[in-house]
Write an enzyme that holds these catalytic residues in place. Sequence first.
Site, PDB file in Angstrom:
ATOM      1  N   ARG A   1       0.858  -1.175   0.000  1.00 28.61           N
ATOM      2  CA  ARG A   1       0.000   0.000   0.000  1.00 28.61           C
ATOM      3  C   ARG A   1       0.895   1.225   0.000  1.00 28.61           C
ATOM      4  O   ARG A   1       1.943   1.245   0.648  1.00 28.61           O
ATOM      5  CB  ARG A   1      -0.880   0.044   1.256  1.00 28.61           C
ATOM      6  CG  ARG A   1      -2.119  -0.839   1.195  1.00 28.61           C
ATOM      7  CD  ARG A   1      -3.175  -0.278   0.231  1.00 28.61           C
ATOM      8  NE  ARG A   1      -4.400  -1.046   0.250  1.00 28.61           N
ATOM      9  CZ  ARG A   1      -4.677  -2.069  -0.576  1.00 28.61           C
ATOM     10  NH1 ARG A   1      -3.803  -2.439  -1.493  1.00 28.61           N
ATOM     11  NH2 ARG A   1      -5.832  -2.688  -0.493  1.00 28.61           N
TER      12      ARG A   1
ATOM     13  N   GLU B   1      -4.485   7.461  -4.694  1.00 36.39           N
ATOM     14  CA  GLU B   1      -4.627   6.899  -6.048  1.00 36.39           C
ATOM     15  C   GLU B   1      -5.892   7.436  -6.701  1.00 36.39           C
ATOM     16  O   GLU B   1      -6.933   7.482  -6.044  1.00 36.39           O
ATOM     17  CB  GLU B   1      -4.662   5.375  -5.968  1.00 36.39           C
ATOM     18  CG  GLU B   1      -3.331   4.822  -5.457  1.00 36.39           C
ATOM     19  CD  GLU B   1      -3.302   3.307  -5.323  1.00 36.39           C
ATOM     20  OE1 GLU B   1      -4.287   2.653  -5.709  1.00 36.39           O
ATOM     21  OE2 GLU B   1      -2.305   2.783  -4.829  1.00 36.39           O
TER      22      GLU B   1
ATOM     23  N   HIS C   1      -1.426   0.406  -9.766  1.00 36.87           N
ATOM     24  CA  HIS C   1      -2.062  -0.560  -8.849  1.00 36.87           C
ATOM     25  C   HIS C   1      -2.563  -1.793  -9.618  1.00 36.87           C
ATOM     26  O   HIS C   1      -3.760  -2.052  -9.716  1.00 36.87           O
ATOM     27  CB  HIS C   1      -3.217   0.098  -8.075  1.00 36.87           C
ATOM     28  CG  HIS C   1      -3.565  -0.633  -6.804  1.00 36.87           C
ATOM     29  ND1 HIS C   1      -3.937   0.007  -5.647  1.00 36.87           N
ATOM     30  CD2 HIS C   1      -3.599  -1.958  -6.512  1.00 36.87           C
ATOM     31  CE1 HIS C   1      -4.187  -0.887  -4.696  1.00 36.87           C
ATOM     32  NE2 HIS C   1      -3.995  -2.093  -5.204  1.00 36.87           N
TER      33      HIS C   1
HETATM   34  C1  DGY Z   1      -5.867  -5.831  -2.465  1.00 34.32           C
HETATM   35  O1  DGY Z   1      -6.251  -6.984  -2.562  1.00 34.32           O
HETATM   36  O2  DGY Z   1      -5.768  -5.275  -1.377  1.00 34.32           O
HETATM   37  C2  DGY Z   1      -5.533  -5.120  -3.742  1.00 34.32           C
HETATM   38  O3  DGY Z   1      -4.533  -4.193  -3.542  1.00 34.32           O
HETATM   39  C3  DGY Z   1      -6.754  -4.440  -4.288  1.00 34.32           C
HETATM   40  O4  DGY Z   1      -7.107  -3.404  -3.477  1.00 34.32           O
END
Ligand code: DGY
Length: 331
Positions: free
Chosen positions: A243, A272, A291
């Site tokens: 993240r 994002e 992402h």
């Molecule tokens: C997750 O599975 O957390 C991916 O990053 C999608 O948000």
Amino acid sequence: MATGARPKVFCSWGFPEAGLAILREHADVQVWDGPDGAPRDVLLDALRNGAAGVLALPPTDRLNVEAMDLAPDLKVISGFGVGFDYVDVPEATRRGIAVCNTPGTLTETTADQAWALMLGAARHVPEGDRYVRSGEWRKYEPALLLGTDIHGATLGVVGMGAIGTAVARRARGFGMRILYAGRSRRPEAEAETGAVHVPLDDLLRQSDFVSLNCALTAETRGLIGTRELELMKPTAILVNTARGGVVKQAELAAALRAGTIASAAIDVFEVEPVAHDDALVACKNAVFAPHLGSATFATRARMSRVACENIVAALEGRRPPFLVNPAVWQD
Ligand code: DGY
């Protein structure tokens, strides 16, 4: 909800049909199928109008106190993914709302992406692509776009959960030495990958590649900033498929500009989409993806199925297969 009425479920994006078809058998399903996911006011309207379930798009949707206050009938929030930093989980638990996710659906796919980015950054894949297309390539150039060897190097995995372990497993094929940092030792991962548990600072000092694979929590928010980047080798490459909030983005940009570390390979951002004029995006010695950690056809379909099965179970009074807050469930 009147007796016998089908529960309402709001889906904040046009999720793969593999899951939506399951939902439609059990619920009145409203799907926002615009390109960017449901705007907040549409999500809030659906909650106000009696949604019992929400199929949410992390990390974009925000299922916070404001949203829950408007949701008299909400029983289950199911995220299309593993991360649940988009939900106020303690608040949901207090209100008896089940929060679900899809662990196991995207582990290997996200590990593949960490490796794609690592290889891309180490061997200048995006720059090479741009150079070939530019028409400037005149002859074989032995000094062109020299990179960093991955084979035989040291990989540091921060967060040896399922995805971290899958990243480490791949590293064995590259003959890498593997270190990992995290709250607790993972004997099974150690046995499988040969990884050695070390304090984070030691991992940062010794690794040629640092892969972030931890969840975003109060403890990991801002885990990597100037101090940590300065501990890293000037030749090191930071890879983040976890993240954006795990890294202090402005401090990473400054470190890349100053040459504190050689490069970064970044799939996730503090906000994002990241602004195109963000200081990090301006760094030439970094590789980016929007992402895409779990972005394959098969994985997206699996995520959709599991996320929808979670909702159906909760609405039928069965324990959802992947419950983030088990305290809400009494069998
Ligand atoms: C997750 O599975 O957390 C991916 O990053 C999608 O948000």
